[in-house]
Design a protein around this motif. Sequence first.
Motif, PDB file in Angstrom:
ATOM      1  N   TYR A  63      -5.810   6.965   3.498  1.00  0.00           N
ATOM      2  CA  TYR A  63      -5.994   5.665   4.124  1.00  0.00           C
ATOM      3  C   TYR A  63      -7.250   5.684   4.975  1.00  0.00           C
ATOM      4  CZ  TYR A  63      -3.895   8.004   8.149  1.00  0.00           C
ATOM      5  OH  TYR A  63      -3.627   8.888   9.159  1.00  0.00           O
ATOM      6  N   GLY A  86      -4.637  -5.673  -0.317  1.00  0.00           N
ATOM      7  CA  GLY A  86      -4.201  -4.419   0.264  1.00  0.00           C
ATOM      8  C   GLY A  86      -3.173  -4.573   1.354  1.00  0.00           C
ATOM      9  N   GLU A  99      -2.491   2.122   0.551  1.00  0.00           N
ATOM     10  CA  GLU A  99      -1.441   1.629  -0.325  1.00  0.00           C
ATOM     11  C   GLU A  99      -0.210   1.302   0.514  1.00  0.00           C
ATOM     12  OE1 GLU A  99      -0.545   4.308  -3.492  1.00  0.00           O
ATOM     13  OE2 GLU A  99      -2.634   4.519  -4.070  1.00  0.00           O
ATOM     14  N   THR A 116      -0.117  -7.851   4.652  1.00  0.00           N
ATOM     15  CA  THR A 116      -0.567  -7.646   3.277  1.00  0.00           C
ATOM     16  C   THR A 116      -1.397  -8.835   2.836  1.00  0.00           C
ATOM     17  OG1 THR A 116       1.463  -8.612   2.404  1.00  0.00           O
ATOM     18  CG2 THR A 116       1.413  -6.216   2.643  1.00  0.00           C
ATOM     19  N   ASP A 127      -8.380   0.004  -7.325  1.00  0.00           N
ATOM     20  CA  ASP A 127      -8.146   0.989  -6.277  1.00  0.00           C
ATOM     21  C   ASP A 127      -9.371   1.843  -6.050  1.00  0.00           C
ATOM     22  OD1 ASP A 127      -4.765   1.547  -7.402  1.00  0.00           O
ATOM     23  OD2 ASP A 127      -5.508   0.168  -5.906  1.00  0.00           O
ATOM     24  N   GLU A 131     -11.916  -0.035   0.525  1.00  0.00           N
ATOM     25  CA  GLU A 131     -11.781   0.012   1.967  1.00  0.00           C
ATOM     26  C   GLU A 131     -13.108   0.346   2.626  1.00  0.00           C
ATOM     27  OE1 GLU A 131      -9.879   1.853  -0.066  1.00  0.00           O
ATOM     28  OE2 GLU A 131      -7.898   0.997   0.119  1.00  0.00           O
TER      29      GLU A 131
END
Length: 140
Positions: A63, A86, A99, A116, A127, A131
């Motif tokens: 993360y 996300g 996740e 979310t 994915d 981020e």
Amino acid sequence: MTGCSAGGEQEAADGAGKDHPSAPPTATGTLEQLAEKAGCEPKVQTDADELRQANCTTSNGRYVLTTFATDRGQREWINEAKDYGGSYLVGRRWVAVGEAKVVAALRGRLGGTVETASPHHSEESGDGGNEEGHSGHHGS
């Protein structure tokens, strides 16, 4: 898979989860202090006046942990970041992005509120580490 677990994450966020009847009080502190509470060794990627951001990996998964200088800066970042979709664990002047299962596990250590979002840009909904792209909105 994320869609299948969304209900469980919401139950946990509402404090009604079976395994964790309530989350701990929301953690506060520096990026390093929050990372320590979460059980990760932070790899700092952004170290600016307005925000600090690090990649973290724990046994639950990977993360991104971000701390903010102001509440307004945090809310603006979250609003922009949500365009990518996300799961977000939100505390006072910090956010953890990952996740849904990782965010749920982190909530057991850091407290906070789970938010979310669905991606609005289909070409960026994978994915593939979106981020890290969030920091680009605020770095210049």
